[in-house]
Design a protein around this motif. Structure first.
Motif, PDB file in Angstrom:
ATOM      1  N   ALA A   3       0.834  -1.209   0.000  1.00  0.00           N
ATOM      2  CA  ALA A   3       0.000   0.000   0.000  1.00  0.00           C
ATOM      3  C   ALA A   3       0.868   1.258   0.000  1.00  0.00           C
ATOM      4  O   ALA A   3       0.581   2.220  -0.723  1.00  0.00           O
ATOM      5  N   LEU A   4       1.928   1.263   0.781  1.00  0.00           N
ATOM      6  CA  LEU A   4       2.837   2.396   0.804  1.00  0.00           C
ATOM      7  C   LEU A   4       3.485   2.606  -0.561  1.00  0.00           C
ATOM      8  O   LEU A   4       3.634   3.736  -1.025  1.00  0.00           O
ATOM      9  N   ILE A   7       0.930   4.194  -2.869  1.00  0.00           N
ATOM     10  CA  ILE A   7       0.720   5.601  -2.516  1.00  0.00           C
ATOM     11  C   ILE A   7       1.883   6.451  -3.016  1.00  0.00           C
ATOM     12  O   ILE A   7       1.686   7.522  -3.586  1.00  0.00           O
ATOM     13  N   ILE A  11       1.607   9.529  -5.706  1.00  0.00           N
ATOM     14  CA  ILE A  11       2.059  10.880  -5.384  1.00  0.00           C
ATOM     15  C   ILE A  11       3.181  11.304  -6.323  1.00  0.00           C
ATOM     16  O   ILE A  11       3.202  12.442  -6.816  1.00  0.00           O
ATOM     17  N   GLY A  24       8.637   4.420  -4.727  1.00  0.00           N
ATOM     18  CA  GLY A  24       7.395   3.662  -4.787  1.00  0.00           C
ATOM     19  C   GLY A  24       7.575   2.321  -5.469  1.00  0.00           C
ATOM     20  O   GLY A  24       7.061   1.301  -5.005  1.00  0.00           O
TER      21      GLY A  24
END
Length: 51
Positions: A3-4, A7, A11, A24
């Motif tokens: 999930a990180l 995200i 971004i 990412g």
């Protein structure tokens, strides 16, 4: 971690910041590797299960 990674990818893509895009991808790949190792029953980091 997955999930990180997603995200950070979003971004980095929206803000056009290359370092976030790269981080990412790295975090996402590491998360996927940990999921694969954990699903095979192999101990990851000395533990079989993470709670």
């Amino acid at each position: 971690m997955i999930a990180l990674g997603v995200i950070l990818l979003l971004i980095g893509f929206i803000a056009k910041i290359a370092i976030l895009w790269t981080l990412g991808i790295i975090v996402l790949v590491v998360g996927l590797i940990l999921v694969l190792l954990g699903s095979t029953g192999r101990a990851v980091g000395g533990r079989r299960h993470w709670y």
